[in-house]
Structure formats: C-alpha cells, structure tokens
Enzyme design. Structure first.
Site, PDB file in Angstrom:
ATOM      1  N   GLY A  16       0.816  -1.214   0.000  1.00  0.00           N
ATOM      2  CA  GLY A  16       0.000   0.000   0.000  1.00  0.00           C
ATOM      3  C   GLY A  16       0.848   1.261   0.000  1.00  0.00           C
ATOM      4  N   ARG A  20      -2.897   8.399   2.877  1.00  0.00           N
ATOM      5  CA  ARG A  20      -3.552   9.132   3.968  1.00  0.00           C
ATOM      6  C   ARG A  20      -2.585   9.531   5.077  1.00  0.00           C
ATOM      7  NH1 ARG A  20      -8.504   5.155   5.134  1.00  0.00           N
ATOM      8  NH2 ARG A  20      -7.028   3.666   4.216  1.00  0.00           N
ATOM      9  N   LYS A  27       4.319   4.231   4.359  1.00  0.00           N
ATOM     10  CA  LYS A  27       3.523   4.085   5.578  1.00  0.00           C
ATOM     11  C   LYS A  27       4.093   3.057   6.539  1.00  0.00           C
ATOM     12  CE  LYS A  27      -0.344   1.745   5.336  1.00  0.00           C
ATOM     13  NZ  LYS A  27      -1.748   1.330   5.181  1.00  0.00           N
ATOM     14  N   TYR A 108      -0.254  -8.176   7.774  1.00  0.00           N
ATOM     15  CA  TYR A 108      -0.250  -6.845   7.167  1.00  0.00           C
ATOM     16  C   TYR A 108       0.810  -5.992   7.852  1.00  0.00           C
ATOM     17  CZ  TYR A 108      -4.515  -8.060   4.709  1.00  0.00           C
ATOM     18  OH  TYR A 108      -5.433  -8.659   3.882  1.00  0.00           O
ATOM     19  N   ARG A 322      23.393   9.853  25.955  1.00  0.00           N
ATOM     20  CA  ARG A 322      23.383   9.612  24.521  1.00  0.00           C
ATOM     21  C   ARG A 322      24.112   8.311  24.184  1.00  0.00           C
ATOM     22  NH1 ARG A 322      25.800  15.004  22.282  1.00  0.00           N
ATOM     23  NH2 ARG A 322      25.731  13.810  20.322  1.00  0.00           N
ATOM     24  N   LYS A 340      27.984  11.439  26.092  1.00  0.00           N
ATOM     25  CA  LYS A 340      27.995  10.789  24.768  1.00  0.00           C
ATOM     26  C   LYS A 340      29.299  10.014  24.643  1.00  0.00           C
ATOM     27  CE  LYS A 340      29.775  12.172  21.259  1.00  0.00           C
ATOM     28  NZ  LYS A 340      30.998  11.804  20.451  1.00  0.00           N
ATOM     29  N   ALA A 369      30.832  20.659  38.866  1.00  0.00           N
ATOM     30  CA  ALA A 369      29.803  21.325  38.071  1.00  0.00           C
ATOM     31  C   ALA A 369      30.422  22.180  36.972  1.00  0.00           C
ATOM     32  CB  ALA A 369      28.937  22.192  38.971  1.00  0.00           C
ATOM     33  N   ASN A 375      35.718  17.850  23.023  1.00  0.00           N
ATOM     34  CA  ASN A 375      36.083  16.647  22.270  1.00  0.00           C
ATOM     35  C   ASN A 375      36.124  16.837  20.766  1.00  0.00           C
ATOM     36  OD1 ASN A 375      33.239  16.985  22.539  1.00  0.00           O
ATOM     37  ND2 ASN A 375      32.896  14.911  21.806  1.00  0.00           N
TER      38      ASN A 375
END
Length: 450
Positions: A16, A20, A27, A108, A322, A340, A369, A375
């Site tokens: 399909g 829509r 889809k 489906y 991350r 990360k 802090a 990096n």
C-alpha cells in the site's frame, strides 16, 4: 520463540502507498516504539519461528524492500505491480513459497500490535484440521470493515466486504481483521481461481474462505481484541498504536519488578531492557538500545538512548545519556548532565551541569559542576581520560586529547590542554588581577555631569 506443530511461512503485505499518512516516508516504515511497523510484523514472524518470510511491496517499494532486508537478509521480496487487491498480492508471493508445504500466515505490515499468542492460535486451528482460519474482532462501530458471516456452528461461512454487503450483513459486528492462516497447498489451488467481479474490481483475499469451505470443509475464526487488529492508515491511528504499545510496555515493566512512579508519562522503546527494583520517575524517555541494571534510580525528565546503566547507579533528574554511554555500578549522573560515548567507572560522580563526550572516567572520580570535555575540533572527535579517584574542579574545560591521571586534582576554572600526572595538581587559568577603586572611577567617567 513460540513452538508450533507445523512449519510456518509468513507473507507480509506491504504494497500500500499509504497516501492518507501525507508523508514521503512509506507508511509501513513509520515507527511505533522506535521501530518501523514492518519490523514489528517481521519480528512476530521470527518469534513464531517462521522458516520463510515474504514481503510483498508495490511499485516504487525499494525503500520498503531495503528495510525488510535490513531486518532479515534472508527475507524474500515479491512485487505487486499494478495493485489488484489483497488476493493478487498473495498470488505474487507464491513463487517465493515454492517447495514449501506447511502453513502460511498472511500478515499486514501496517498492523504492528499482533501478539504472538494470538497468531499462534490462528495457526493452531489450521494445524488441528480447519481448512483455513481468519482473525476477527467484535466492535460496536464496525464502520467500513469487512464482516465475518458465520454458519449455524459458529464457524466462518464467508467474508463480505463492506461495499458489497447487504443491509443485514452490515449490521453484523464481527469484523475481519485481515490476518489469515492456510495451508500452502490450499493457497496454490484456490488463489488462481479468485475473481475481480466486485465493487472494487479487485481480487479479494476475503473470497478465499468461501472457496476453501466448499472444497475442504470448516473455516475457523479466532477472535482478538481490537487493539491487536487495528491497522494504521493515518497519523491519528499511528498515535493510537503508539499509545497501545506504550501501555503494554509499562505493564510488562511493572510486572517484571520495575517501579514507575507515574506510568503514563514514561515512554519505552521496543528493545528497552530494565532489571528488577529499578525506580523510574515521571517523564522519563527511553530511546532504542537502553539496558538498565538492578536497583538503578532514574529521576524525572531524563532521556536515555543507546546506553547501559549498571546496577545501583543514579541518573538525573534532567539527565541526557546519549549513545555509547556506559555508567558503572553505583555511579552518579546528576541534573543537567549530558554524556555521549562516555564510560564511567564504578562510583564515579558527575553531579550537575556537565558535558562528557568521548570520555573515560575512572572509578570514584569526581567531576565538578560545569566541566566540559572539549572533544571536537571541527573535524574529528578526541578522547579525554580521567583516572581513578581524580577530582576535577568546577567550571573546567578539558581540551582533548588529554589525560588526567589517577588521584590528580584539577583546579576550578582551569582550561586543561596538557595531560596531568597521577596525584598531581594542575591549575590552568589566568592570574587574578585587582585594581582598587577602578569601578568607582569608571562610573565617574561614564555618568553624565550635572
């Protein structure tokens, strides 16, 4: 894997266009739980132990075919061009089933929430002697769904598409979910006999039960909840599918011993793994690829993706982990900390207002802090190594590549560009200069004269 008494093949209809959805993305590649709907359906086939999976795509379906191969490089691709209905789509899959004599489950790709237990029940009725089995659901608002018309025994007599249904048939509330199981031999025999003499001018798969019943006897119905059978055709239905998926995952997590303080505000990915006795605060979001160990506490408004959190660690609030982050046992990632590709040893503490990218942090190190690992030089990423028991003072910038030795101290406000030996102190900041009464004389020069 769900154990079945038959060899299984899955045919997944994904041809399909999904107009829509109003999207350039096919889809079936829209995601539920951070996973394309197509992959949810293919994963169901794997769970059921399917020996073959055939994905039927339409014209211009290269992206869908590529996604299918990405999930399972052994999957077969069949092309339906031009589209001539669901029966024709399954016909296009038959060459890929050559030599297969087991049961075929027709799925489906835009129906991503089917439970393995329900699909196994559908297959089981065929194994137990039904000529064919169809999935149905009851609803008070059947709308344009096809209707399942039963015989005097409660078995399936025929399926009537809404556009072809009479007034009495439209009053039936038992609806066709589309999924079907049948022996491969039955499909080979009867699919070529389908007619397109109907309101749509298409070859309906839904005509198959009446043909099968006339030739081979009983056709069965397996009933399922509407949440399992709902297809996705527009964005509102995609959101509804996501809501069902998240509700299931929250219940699974709590049943497995995870505490969700505000369940409705916590969002999981399809592959989130969380051990028992983890406590998760409100508004926590898990992207794909997260594993959390036993006894971890994740405070409110934290976001985790592609990371591992070891037992008894503490995360957040307002933390962002991350991909590539590995938080060691008993370590702490505090509020407004972003990581990360950062590996933190056991007991390391990064309590607040810090960015750690491409970093290795030793056990029991303390990061003050406002610390930043610098990096990226505009072209490449570089590594920062902080040794065990090191102490990095607040508001420090560590310019990678750089190493802070074991037990070393970095004075607050330092910009560190050279490695620091074990147990050393480094202070890298401009010397403070004070000029007495400078501010007073400055204001006197600037203020208007009377």
């Amino acid at each position: 894997m769900t154990e079945l008494k038959t060899e299984l093949a899955c045919v997944i209809l994904a041809a399909g266009h999904g107009s829509r959805m109003k999207s350039s993305l096919p889809k079936v590649l829209h995601q539920v739980g951070h996973r394309p709907m197509l992959h949810h359906v293919m994963a169901l086939g794997q769970t059921l132990g399917a020996a073959r999976q055939v994905v039927v795509v339409g014209a211009g379906g290269e992206a869908v075919a590529a996604a299918a191969k990405e999930f399972d490089d052994k999957a077969s691709i069949a092309v339906q061009d031009p589209p001539q209905g669901t029966g024709h789509a399954v016909q296009m899959a038959l060459p890929a089933l050559e030599g297969f004599d087991g049961t075929v489950l027709i799925l489906y790709a835009d129906t991503p929430l089917m439970r393995a237990e329900t699909a196994a029940a559908l297959i089981g009725t065929v194994t137990e002697g039904a000529a064919l089995s169809v999935l149905g659901f009851e609803t008070d608002e059947p709308g344009a769904y096809g209707r399942l018309i039963t015989d005097e025994k409660g078995d399936l007599d025929r399926i009537v598409e809404f556009k072809d249904a009479s007034k009495d048939e439209r009053a039936v509330t038992l609806c066709n979910a589309g999924l079907m199981a049948a022996p491969a031999a039955l499909l080979r025999e009867h699919l070529p006999k389908l007619s397109n003499d109907n309101a749509q001018g298409e070859y309906y798969l839904t005509d198959l039960p009446a043909m099968a019943k006339g030739a081979a006897g009983r056709c069965a119905i397996v009933r399922a909840g509407i949440d399992e059978t709902s297809g996705v055709n527009r964005r509102t239905e995609l959101a509804a599918a996501e809501a069902v998926f998240q509700h299931r995952r929250r219940e699974e997590m709590m049943d497995a011993g995870v505490t969700l303080i505000d369940p409705s505000s916590v969002w999981f990915a399809h592959d989130t793994q969380i051990a028992q006795d983890v406590v998760i605060g409100p508004h926590v979001v898990f992207g794909p690829g997260v594993t959390v160990g036993e006894g971890v506490r994740i405070e409110a408004f934290s976001h985790l993706e592609g990371c591992t959190v070891q037992a008894s660690a503490s995360i957040g609030p307002y933390a962002r982990l991350r991909p590539g982050t590995d938080v060691g046992e008993g370590a702490k990632i505090g509020n407004f900390v972003e990581t990360k590709k950062a590996v933190l040893g056991p007991g390391a503490k990064v309590s607040h207002l810090t960015y750690l990218g491409d970093a290795q942090i030793g056990a029991e190190a303390n990061i003050g802090a406002g610390t930043i690992t610098c990096n990226y030089d505009g072209y490449d990423k570089h590594l920062t190594v902080i040794g065990e028991g090191a102490f990095v003072g607040s508001n420090s910038s560590l310019v990678a590549p750089v190493t802070i030795g074991k037990g070393a101290y970095v004075g607050s406000g330092s910009v560190v560009t050279k490695s620091v030996p074990d147990d050393a102190l480094t202070v890298a900041r401009g010397r403070q200069m004070t000029k007495e009464d400078w501010a007073k004389s400055f204001r006197a020069r600037k203020e208007p004269k009377e």
